[in-house]
Motif scaffolding. Sequence first.
Motif, mmCIF file in Angstrom:
data_model
loop_
_atom_site.group_PDB
_atom_site.id
_atom_site.type_symbol
_atom_site.label_atom_id
_atom_site.label_comp_id
_atom_site.label_asym_id
_atom_site.label_seq_id
_atom_site.Cartn_x
_atom_site.Cartn_y
_atom_site.Cartn_z
ATOM 1 N N PHE A 59 0.940 -2.219 5.709
ATOM 2 C CA PHE A 59 1.602 -2.672 7.084
ATOM 3 C C PHE A 59 3.280 -2.420 7.035
ATOM 4 O O PHE A 59 3.807 -2.196 7.964
ATOM 5 N N ALA A 60 3.853 -2.653 5.954
ATOM 6 C CA ALA A 60 5.169 -2.631 5.700
ATOM 7 C C ALA A 60 5.843 -0.838 6.064
ATOM 8 O O ALA A 60 6.605 -0.680 6.504
ATOM 9 N N ILE A 61 4.685 -0.273 5.156
ATOM 10 C CA ILE A 61 4.859 1.181 5.674
ATOM 11 C C ILE A 61 4.860 1.620 7.050
ATOM 12 O O ILE A 61 5.419 2.668 7.730
ATOM 13 N N ASN A 62 4.064 0.930 7.777
ATOM 14 C CA ASN A 62 3.841 1.026 9.289
ATOM 15 C C ASN A 62 4.787 0.245 10.179
ATOM 16 O O ASN A 62 4.733 0.113 11.217
ATOM 17 N N GLY A 63 5.866 -0.146 9.474
ATOM 18 C CA GLY A 63 6.906 -0.690 10.238
ATOM 19 C C GLY A 63 6.712 -2.313 10.743
ATOM 20 O O GLY A 63 7.634 -3.140 11.442
ATOM 21 N N THR A 64 5.813 -3.065 9.890
ATOM 22 C CA THR A 64 5.695 -4.355 10.131
ATOM 23 C C THR A 64 6.748 -5.070 9.467
ATOM 24 O O THR A 64 7.270 -4.969 8.510
ATOM 25 N N LYS A 65 7.390 -5.984 10.191
ATOM 26 C CA LYS A 65 8.494 -6.718 9.814
ATOM 27 C C LYS A 65 8.289 -8.167 9.359
ATOM 28 O O LYS A 65 8.903 -8.907 8.565
ATOM 29 N N LYS A 66 7.260 -8.797 10.187
ATOM 30 C CA LYS A 66 7.024 -10.198 9.872
ATOM 31 C C LYS A 66 5.591 -10.343 9.651
ATOM 32 O O LYS A 66 4.692 -9.711 10.223
ATOM 33 N N ILE A 67 5.414 -11.313 8.737
ATOM 34 C CA ILE A 67 4.022 -11.509 8.192
ATOM 35 C C ILE A 67 3.923 -13.183 8.306
ATOM 36 O O ILE A 67 4.685 -13.939 8.025
ATOM 37 N N ARG A 68 2.803 -13.624 9.228
ATOM 38 C CA ARG A 68 2.523 -15.274 9.393
ATOM 39 C C ARG A 68 1.407 -15.276 8.429
ATOM 40 O O ARG A 68 0.316 -14.659 8.714
ATOM 41 N N ILE A 69 1.461 -16.098 7.545
ATOM 42 C CA ILE A 69 0.237 -16.578 6.732
ATOM 43 C C ILE A 69 -0.543 -17.938 7.528
ATOM 44 O O ILE A 69 0.285 -18.824 7.681
ATOM 45 N N THR A 70 -1.852 -17.494 7.734
ATOM 46 C CA THR A 70 -2.651 -18.516 8.537
ATOM 47 C C THR A 70 -3.874 -18.845 7.490
ATOM 48 O O THR A 70 -3.914 -18.326 6.491
ATOM 49 N N GLY A 71 -4.755 -19.642 8.272
ATOM 50 C CA GLY A 71 -5.954 -19.708 7.601
ATOM 51 C C GLY A 71 -6.931 -19.616 8.800
ATOM 52 O O GLY A 71 -7.067 -18.621 9.265
ATOM 53 N N SER A 292 -1.420 3.005 -0.914
ATOM 54 C CA SER A 292 -1.001 2.330 0.331
ATOM 55 C C SER A 292 -0.581 3.166 1.549
ATOM 56 O O SER A 292 -0.902 2.745 2.639
ATOM 57 N N ASP A 293 -0.212 4.373 1.132
ATOM 58 C CA ASP A 293 0.104 5.537 2.114
ATOM 59 C C ASP A 293 -1.086 5.828 2.899
ATOM 60 O O ASP A 293 -1.295 6.024 4.098
ATOM 61 N N GLN A 294 -2.405 6.087 2.135
ATOM 62 C CA GLN A 294 -3.536 6.406 2.751
ATOM 63 C C GLN A 294 -4.089 5.056 3.683
ATOM 64 O O GLN A 294 -4.506 5.414 4.588
ATOM 65 N N LEU A 295 -3.898 3.967 2.868
ATOM 66 C CA LEU A 295 -4.302 2.566 3.965
ATOM 67 C C LEU A 295 -3.592 2.714 5.061
ATOM 68 O O LEU A 295 -4.144 2.389 6.256
ATOM 69 N N ALA A 296 -2.205 2.800 4.964
ATOM 70 C CA ALA A 296 -1.491 2.904 6.109
ATOM 71 C C ALA A 296 -1.687 3.962 7.188
ATOM 72 O O ALA A 296 -1.731 3.647 8.488
ATOM 73 N N ALA A 297 -2.014 4.941 6.848
ATOM 74 C CA ALA A 297 -2.802 5.918 7.725
ATOM 75 C C ALA A 297 -3.860 5.605 8.413
ATOM 76 O O ALA A 297 -4.123 5.770 9.615
ATOM 77 N N ARG A 298 -4.963 4.878 7.652
ATOM 78 C CA ARG A 298 -6.322 4.268 8.174
ATOM 79 C C ARG A 298 -5.656 3.340 9.340
ATOM 80 O O ARG A 298 -6.485 3.420 10.490
ATOM 81 N N LEU A 299 -4.924 2.555 8.991
ATOM 82 C CA LEU A 299 -4.372 1.620 10.073
ATOM 83 C C LEU A 299 -3.828 2.104 11.429
ATOM 84 O O LEU A 299 -4.263 1.721 12.451
ATOM 85 N N ARG A 300 -3.266 3.408 11.171
ATOM 86 C CA ARG A 300 -2.885 3.792 12.551
ATOM 87 C C ARG A 300 -4.057 4.388 13.141
ATOM 88 O O ARG A 300 -3.795 4.448 14.435
ATOM 89 N N ASP A 301 -4.839 5.125 12.591
ATOM 90 C CA ASP A 301 -6.049 5.508 13.194
ATOM 91 C C ASP A 301 -6.823 4.510 14.001
ATOM 92 O O ASP A 301 -7.250 4.801 15.107
ATOM 93 N N LEU A 302 -7.121 3.097 13.251
ATOM 94 C CA LEU A 302 -7.747 2.159 14.051
ATOM 95 C C LEU A 302 -7.125 1.558 15.136
ATOM 96 O O LEU A 302 -7.758 1.410 16.154
ATOM 97 N N LEU A 303 -5.756 1.746 15.014
ATOM 98 C CA LEU A 303 -4.932 1.407 16.239
ATOM 99 C C LEU A 303 -5.259 2.005 17.570
ATOM 100 O O LEU A 303 -5.006 1.406 18.721
ATOM 101 N N THR A 304 -5.567 3.124 17.565
ATOM 102 C CA THR A 304 -5.935 4.148 18.671
ATOM 103 C C THR A 304 -6.909 3.623 19.516
ATOM 104 O O THR A 304 -7.095 3.908 20.672
ATOM 105 N N VAL A 305 -7.997 2.708 19.048
ATOM 106 C CA VAL A 305 -9.008 2.129 19.724
ATOM 107 C C VAL A 305 -8.745 0.673 20.136
ATOM 108 O O VAL A 305 -9.468 0.050 20.959
ATOM 109 N N LYS A 306 -7.771 0.325 20.121
ATOM 110 C CA LYS A 306 -7.363 -1.146 20.545
ATOM 111 C C LYS A 306 -7.160 -1.361 22.194
ATOM 112 O O LYS A 306 -6.766 -0.371 22.794
ATOM 113 N N LYS A 307 -7.878 -2.195 22.732
ATOM 114 C CA LYS A 307 -8.032 -2.198 23.986
ATOM 115 C C LYS A 307 -6.785 -2.710 24.652
ATOM 116 O O LYS A 307 -5.726 -3.445 24.189
#
Length: 328
Positions: A59-71, A292-307
């Motif tokens: 996520f950091a590779i993809n520009g994420t700046k803030k992480i909120r840890i939740t349950g 991490s780079d490959q996973l970052a690319a996967r995240l970018r691909d998944l985001l294309t189907v967000k409604k």
Amino acid sequence: MTQYHQLTDSYQRQFTYLRLSVTDQCNFRCNYCLPDGYCSDTAEPYLQLDEIQKIVGAFAINGTKKIRITGGEPTLRKDIAEIIHLCKSTPGIDTVALTSNGYKITQLLPRLVEAGLDQLNLSADSLQAENFHLITGHNKLQEVLNGIEQAVALGIKKVKLNAVLMREFNHHELQSFIAYVRERPISLRFIELMETGDNKDFFQQQHFSGAEIQQHLETNGWLQVLREPHAGPAVEYTHPDYSGNIGLIMPYSKHFCASCNRLRISSHGNMHLCLFAEEHHKLRPYLQSESSDQLAARLRDLLTVKKESHDLHQGNSGSTRHLAMLGG
């Protein structure tokens, strides 16, 4: 050499904020979320530190700046300080926040701050001890309020108190909640009750519109402030006579989804593009085999189907049975 990217969906929304669930267990029995208490529906283990590190790095590779840890309740994890330190020490991550019910927060907070915690959200759905117990099943109001005072004293950058207002249980405390921030430099967040798979009847009886609170604030001299970069979805208000601010999280408002900037990872490694989406995407199978780079690319691909928007207005809460599943 790592090449940094920006997570952007088909509607040109940029995602710089990750809500990372580290457990779905919760030790409270809030009447709007887990009135019968926590019950596991899977034997699958929670994300381990090395898996969290891979996800956060991607996520950091993809520009994420803030992480909120939740349950659930994230402080039930014995390694919660290690998780905070891991996130904070990841290059590119500027802010690490924690959302907790505050059950034993005063014992934990000094160590969590030392680990790198920047922001803290605690919850108190009533400022009356008896009513707090009625809503949550626990006599822990004073611990939560002590945690707020301790967080301010320790110099945590942003301290927030969350409250879900319900028509029959606590909306009569609105003025008491507002008075609470008169002398305290914190943000009070009113979260509109949301319909989930397990609370449909309760929602119909108890839903209290955030628009009613908004009208009350604006009538009484509260002024809206600009939303900060990487901030959550709250509409924030300030008042010259109050030390603290008030925020409103109104998922049923007309343009709520237009400013969406956050994605969610479940405690079992599933990526949820929306809290109320029907589907999720399993990342765990790739955490050991991909860089991490490959996973970052996967995240970018998944985001294309967000409604473009959730379907809460149609009474569709997707696969979210209760809010403890993803920490809201």
